[in-house]
Scaffold this motif. Structure first.
Motif, mmCIF file in Angstrom:
data_model
loop_
_atom_site.group_PDB
_atom_site.id
_atom_site.type_symbol
_atom_site.label_atom_id
_atom_site.label_comp_id
_atom_site.label_asym_id
_atom_site.label_seq_id
_atom_site.Cartn_x
_atom_site.Cartn_y
_atom_site.Cartn_z
ATOM 1 N N SER A 21 44.410 44.220 41.192
ATOM 2 C CA SER A 21 43.779 42.953 40.829
ATOM 3 C C SER A 21 42.840 43.158 39.642
ATOM 4 O O SER A 21 42.443 44.287 39.333
ATOM 5 C CB SER A 21 42.973 42.383 41.992
ATOM 6 N N SER A 22 42.493 42.057 39.009
ATOM 7 C CA SER A 22 41.423 42.105 38.023
ATOM 8 C C SER A 22 40.104 41.969 38.775
ATOM 9 O O SER A 22 40.073 41.547 39.942
ATOM 10 C CB SER A 22 41.561 40.971 37.014
ATOM 11 N N ARG A 24 37.795 39.814 38.238
ATOM 12 C CA ARG A 24 37.559 38.403 38.526
ATOM 13 C C ARG A 24 38.333 37.950 39.757
ATOM 14 O O ARG A 24 37.793 37.248 40.628
ATOM 15 C CB ARG A 24 37.981 37.555 37.313
ATOM 16 N N GLU A 25 39.594 38.361 39.859
ATOM 17 C CA GLU A 25 40.420 37.956 41.005
ATOM 18 C C GLU A 25 39.831 38.468 42.312
ATOM 19 O O GLU A 25 39.754 37.737 43.303
ATOM 20 C CB GLU A 25 41.844 38.488 40.834
ATOM 21 N N GLU A 28 36.582 36.681 43.291
ATOM 22 C CA GLU A 28 36.814 35.348 43.867
ATOM 23 C C GLU A 28 37.308 35.443 45.304
ATOM 24 O O GLU A 28 37.044 34.552 46.113
ATOM 25 C CB GLU A 28 37.802 34.575 42.993
ATOM 26 N N ARG A 29 38.033 36.526 45.622
ATOM 27 C CA ARG A 29 38.479 36.700 47.005
ATOM 28 C C ARG A 29 37.287 37.019 47.909
ATOM 29 O O ARG A 29 37.271 36.654 49.078
ATOM 30 C CB ARG A 29 39.530 37.822 47.100
ATOM 31 N N THR A 32 34.056 32.879 46.210
ATOM 32 C CA THR A 32 34.315 32.015 45.066
ATOM 33 C C THR A 32 33.021 31.580 44.390
ATOM 34 O O THR A 32 32.909 31.575 43.158
ATOM 35 C CB THR A 32 35.107 30.767 45.511
ATOM 36 N N HIS A 86 51.236 44.985 35.524
ATOM 37 C CA HIS A 86 49.916 45.298 36.064
ATOM 38 C C HIS A 86 49.718 46.815 36.093
ATOM 39 O O HIS A 86 50.684 47.565 36.232
ATOM 40 C CB HIS A 86 49.780 44.746 37.486
#
Length: 381
Positions: A21-22, A24-25, A28-29, A32, A86
């Motif tokens: 994942s990034s 940011r991703e 958010e998990r 948020t 990725h």
């Protein structure tokens, strides 16, 4: 955030990439609403613990001032070239290490048994060859009779090809998760398959998280690497710019749907593109996705047509996966190569190795090994 921990953003970014994942991703998990703070390295203790769990890294790693040293490069090539690929995550490395361990064990077993090298491994290594030449050799060596396969669906065709490949001596592993951990799904965006070549025990791994309709093409693509004497990680997707992938894509397409026959059939069939694909799917006994891909390769359809078939296959696969869990012992064999699983279970039952070692090799409880062996004997009786 008065109770915030101040962690290194580069370390958090590294940890996120371990999960594919990034930053940011993953932020958010975790939360948020607090994602921006997490990106800056400002987390509560609870958020940090959740972040570590989501990333699959030890909690203490998050407190390092900088990311830990990069692990050594893989001993195989990375053939992936797509712009949206990725970075390889911890999930991939754990799967690779597991498969490499199993291959090394199996190779040692074959050496003790006095097994001869497989003549087709690297048969075309270093040669300038046409895709059709290698495809003909693969079909002949594996004794493929695709026109007579009674395949009801993509799973049947894949199983047929696995049976043929393993009978020739190639171990085929397919899994959509890390080991037996359902909380660690593999990412198709990272890779679709890889091959570890060896003249005694060549191994192919297919990412089972992909659509079943895509497994067949990935499998034959990886077999092409075996014939070319190459080990590497593949995306096997249309549009690859890597010369190795381009050739293996062409070989796989020629094995499954020979160009001359396909071009004639496409011209002879009337109707819309979906109707043509449906009819040719039945004629060539492959999935509609494989037909759409062949048509794309020959510039008979635009990329969005192929992509629509691929996305539909992924949706149907996801829906099917939610409906049923499948048979544990059948899944055990598929995840660990049917040939490999049967040999390990047979050795454990006969006293050649301990049930504990067999369980480690098959990523399962030792008690399951005996049950698996009994079921296999019942099927062959």
């Amino acid at each position: 955030m008065t109770d915030a921990l101040h962690l290194s953003p580069p370390v958090l970014d590294w940890a996120a990439h371990q999960a594919g994942s990034s930053l940011r991703e993953l932020a958010e998990r975790v939360s948020t609403r607090a994602a921006a703070n997490i990106e800056r390295g400002e987390l509560t203790a609870a958020q940090a613990m959740k972040f570590a769990k989501e990333a699959g890294v030890p909690f203490g790693y998050l407190f390092l001032p900088e990311p830990p040293p990069q692990r050594q490069p893989l001993p195989i090539a990375d053939f992936r070239t797509l712009p949206d690929k990725h970075p390889l995550s911890k999930d991939f490395y754990d799967v690779f290490d597991d498969i490499e361990f199993k291959q090394a064990w199996y190779r040692e077993y074959l050496l003790r048994e006095g097994a001869a090298p497989l003549p087709f491994v690297g048969r075309f290594a270093g040669q300038r060859v046409k895709a059709g030449t290698v495809a003909d050799d693969i079909r002949g060596t594996l004794k493929l009779e695709l026109n007579s396969v009674a395949a009801r669906n993509a799973d049947d065709l894949y199983s047929y090809l696995v049976t043929k490949a393993e009978a020739a001596g190639v171990l085929i592993f397919k899994n959509g998760i890390v080991g037996n951990n359902t909380h660690r799904p593999l990412s198709v965006s990272e890779f679709r398959g890889f091959v570890i070549n060896d003249d005694l025990a060549p191994v192919v791994f297919v990412n089972g998280a992909d659509a079943p309709a895509a497994w067949t093409f990935t499998l034959v693509h990886e077999l092409a690497h075996v014939w070319l004497g190459e080990s590497g990680i593949s995306d096997s997707a249309p549009g690859s710019q890597n010369k190795h992938e381009i050739l293996c894509n062409a070989i796989a397409a020629e094995v499954l749907v020979p160009q001359i026959e396909f071009a004639k059939a496409w011209s002879a069939v009337q109707g819309t593109v979906p109707e043509k694909i449906s009819l040719l799917r039945q004629q060539f006994r492959v999935s509609g996705l494989v037909i759409a891909r062949r048509a794309l390769d020959l510039q008979l359809v635009p990329h969005d047509v192929y992509d629509a078939f691929y996305q539909d296959a992924r949706r149907r696969s996801a829906s099917k996966g939610k409906e049923s869990g499948g048979d544990f012992y059948l899944t055990l064999a598929v995840r660990n190569s049917k040939s490999f699983s049967r040999k390990v279970a047979a050795l454990a039952t006969s006293g050649g190795i301990s049930f504990r070692e067999a369980g480690q090799l098959l990523n399962t409880n030792p008690n399951n090994v005996a049950v698996f062996h009994a079921k296999q004997r019942a099927l062959s009786a």
